[in-house]
Design an enzyme around this catalytic site. Structure first.
Site, PDB file in Angstrom:
ATOM      1  N   ASP A  98      38.385  38.634  48.070  1.00 24.94           N
ATOM      2  CA  ASP A  98      38.004  39.801  47.152  1.00 24.94           C
ATOM      3  C   ASP A  98      36.679  39.663  46.661  1.00 24.94           C
ATOM      4  O   ASP A  98      36.187  38.628  46.177  1.00 24.94           O
ATOM      5  CB  ASP A  98      38.967  39.676  45.905  1.00 24.94           C
ATOM      6  CG  ASP A  98      38.676  40.832  44.787  1.00 24.94           C
ATOM      7  OD1 ASP A  98      37.725  41.660  45.083  1.00 24.94           O
ATOM      8  OD2 ASP A  98      39.309  40.912  43.741  1.00 24.94           O
TER       9      ASP A  98
ATOM     10  N   TRP B  28      40.549  38.108  37.902  1.00 26.55           N
ATOM     11  CA  TRP B  28      41.066  38.871  39.189  1.00 26.55           C
ATOM     12  C   TRP B  28      41.738  38.023  40.036  1.00 26.55           C
ATOM     13  O   TRP B  28      42.838  38.550  40.694  1.00 26.55           O
ATOM     14  CB  TRP B  28      39.832  39.286  39.684  1.00 26.55           C
ATOM     15  CG  TRP B  28      39.117  40.487  38.848  1.00 26.55           C
ATOM     16  CD1 TRP B  28      37.889  40.396  38.130  1.00 26.55           C
ATOM     17  CD2 TRP B  28      39.854  41.817  38.674  1.00 26.55           C
ATOM     18  NE1 TRP B  28      37.746  41.566  37.466  1.00 26.55           N
ATOM     19  CE2 TRP B  28      38.913  42.534  37.450  1.00 26.55           C
ATOM     20  CE3 TRP B  28      41.057  42.521  38.647  1.00 26.55           C
ATOM     21  CZ2 TRP B  28      39.088  43.614  37.106  1.00 26.55           C
ATOM     22  CZ3 TRP B  28      41.723  43.377  38.150  1.00 26.55           C
ATOM     23  CH2 TRP B  28      40.665  44.372  37.309  1.00 26.55           C
TER      24      TRP B  28
ATOM     25  N   LYS C  87      31.717  49.009  42.123  1.00 21.24           N
ATOM     26  CA  LYS C  87      30.839  47.944  41.609  1.00 21.24           C
ATOM     27  C   LYS C  87      29.549  47.965  42.151  1.00 21.24           C
ATOM     28  O   LYS C  87      28.656  48.054  41.451  1.00 21.24           O
ATOM     29  CB  LYS C  87      31.605  46.680  41.625  1.00 21.24           C
ATOM     30  CG  LYS C  87      32.920  46.236  41.440  1.00 21.24           C
ATOM     31  CD  LYS C  87      33.264  46.446  39.849  1.00 21.24           C
ATOM     32  CE  LYS C  87      34.598  46.561  39.495  1.00 21.24           C
ATOM     33  NZ  LYS C  87      35.770  45.634  39.714  1.00 21.24           N
TER      34      LYS C  87
HETATM   35  C1  LIG Z   1      37.171  45.399  39.654  1.00 23.19           C
HETATM   36  C2  LIG Z   1      37.683  44.486  40.285  1.00 23.19           C
HETATM   37  C3  LIG Z   1      39.147  44.599  40.727  1.00 23.19           C
HETATM   38  C4  LIG Z   1      39.919  45.720  40.536  1.00 23.19           C
HETATM   39  O1  LIG Z   1      39.500  46.782  40.957  1.00 23.19           O
HETATM   40  P1  LIG Z   1      40.162  48.295  40.977  1.00 23.19           P
HETATM   41  O2  LIG Z   1      39.683  48.885  42.084  1.00 23.19           O
HETATM   42  O3  LIG Z   1      40.041  48.762  39.516  1.00 23.19           O
HETATM   43  O4  LIG Z   1      41.704  47.831  41.224  1.00 23.19           O
HETATM   44  C5  LIG Z   1      39.654  43.254  41.466  1.00 23.19           C
HETATM   45  N1  LIG Z   1      38.940  42.162  41.701  1.00 23.19           N
HETATM   46  C6  LIG Z   1      37.547  42.271  41.124  1.00 23.19           C
HETATM   47  C7  LIG Z   1      36.759  41.041  41.807  1.00 23.19           C
HETATM   48  C8  LIG Z   1      36.775  43.363  40.309  1.00 23.19           C
HETATM   49  O5  LIG Z   1      35.653  42.981  40.099  1.00 23.19           O
END
Ligand SMILES: *Cc1c(COP(=O)(O)O)cnc(C)c1O
Length: 360
Positions: A172, A102, A196
């Protein structure tokens, strides 16, 4: 029908109490004669929902008043572009820590917008650990430093934040959102997709220090301009209303269940059960060095592709679903977010022990 234990990395399990409450309120939300799905985002009823969600989030995460909370769309991936457009505006430089899939995606997107450097990476270790992050790796004149706190695919977590001096740190936190307490004041911005650990898909939550706002590049699309979104209390356009409502129910559930300290205690206990099993197994092994292991996403492998496939198939039949690893890394991965009960991890470990006995 019995509900399965869903180990998906996202969208993932929601607390059963939340689903039941949403079902009970589906047709008629609190006597207003309509569903939250149907109501105007400018209505008084919805105003209470979005304000209520924000207040709960502030309380649970201890978010100081000088931070804005935004409820946006576009997923975490859209922020990969929005972040440089909004914040790469001084020197035009940004430093990225690449510790897994990511952060690598975020880095690749940011490169389009300026002078972007990989300040540290554990790519050579296949992201089985997080990289060393020495202060000297970071440029003192960078506009920000970027990390992905919990790498969902590779299963590592950054526990020791890099020392970036006065340079704002952006993280993030998609896959560790609300899984344990976090010191918001250490960050210029925290953000994550909700699917998540917080809500169904469709909602992205951004927590941004106020002084960071108001300096977006001229060409920044309005929808990606954090200042514009903040000035409009996330209602510049129609927000993902129903998802925000479910988010509020999840936050209420978190509060009723003791908040983030309690959540951490439960999550650590779940993760320990699984990691202890992996460390003692002759067939299965974890792929991340112990000190950097995520308590949310647990990747593991056997030494045979055939066994991996057999395990995934039989686990699915036993009601332990979505245990297959990400397509880019293979093997298995158990995502054990807040809503995964201890009993779910117990069932998985028991199944793994039986599988090991039957296949060795
Ligand atoms: C799932 C995830 C993303 C992407 O998320 P989307 O909402 O599908 O764009 C980005 N960073 C992390 C750490 C993730 O787990």
């Amino acid at each position: 029908m019995a509900r399965v234990y869903n180990f998906s990395a996202g969208p993932s399990m929601l607390p059963e109490e939340v689903l039941k409450k949403a079902a009970a309120e589906l047709l008629d939300y609190k006597g207003c004669g309509q569903s939250v799905m149907e109501m105007s985002h400018r209505s008084k009823v919805f105003d209470e929902i979005i304000k209520g969600a924000e207040a709960l989030l502030r309380e649970l995460m201890n978010i100081p008043d000088n931070y804005k909370v935004l409820f946006l769309q576009g997923g975490a991936s859209t922020q990969f572009a929005a972040i440089p457009m909004n914040f790469m505006n001084g020197s035009g430089k940004a430093d990225y820590v690449v510790s897994g899939q990511w952060s690598n995606k975020a880095y690749k997107e940011a490169v389009k917008y300026g002078d972007v450097k990989v300040a540290a990476t554990s790519k050579e270790q296949n992201f089985s650990c997080v990289p060393e992050m020495d202060k000297s790796n970071f440029r003192p004149d960078a506009d920000y430093v970027y990390i992905c706190m919990n790498e969902t695919v590779h299963g590592n977590i950054i526990r020791d934040l890099p020392d970036t001096g006065d340079v704002p740190l952006i993280a993030d936190i998609s896959s560790c959102f609300l899984s344990e307490p976090i010191d918001v004041t250490k960050f210029g911005m925290l953000y994550g997709g909700a699917q998540k650990n917080v809500a169904p898909a469709g909602l992205t939550i951004c927590i941004i220090r106020e002084d960071m706002l108001g300096n977006a590049r001229e060409y920044t699309p309005s929808m990606l301009d954090y200042k514009l979104m903040a000035d409009n209390d996330s209602l510049y356009n129609t927000p993902p209303c129903y998802t925000i409502y479910i988010c509020k129910l999840v936050l209420e559930w978190l509060k009723e269940n003791g908040g983030l300290e309690k959540m951490k205690e439960k999550n650590v206990k779940k993760a320990k059960l699984l990691y202890d099993f992996l460390d003692n197994s002759k067939m299965f092994k974890g792929t991340v060095v112990p000190k950097d292991r995520s308590i949310m996403n647990v990747p593991f492998v056997t030494d045979s592709e055939e066994l991996n496939a057999k395990f995934v198939k039989e686990a699915t039949e036993a009601g332990l679903v979505n245990i297959k690893g990400h397509r880019s890394v293979g093997g298995m991965r158990a995502s054990i977010y807040n809503a995964m009960p201890y009993e779910g991890v117990e069932a998985l470990v028991k199944f793994m022990a039986e599988f090991e006995a039957a296949n060795s």
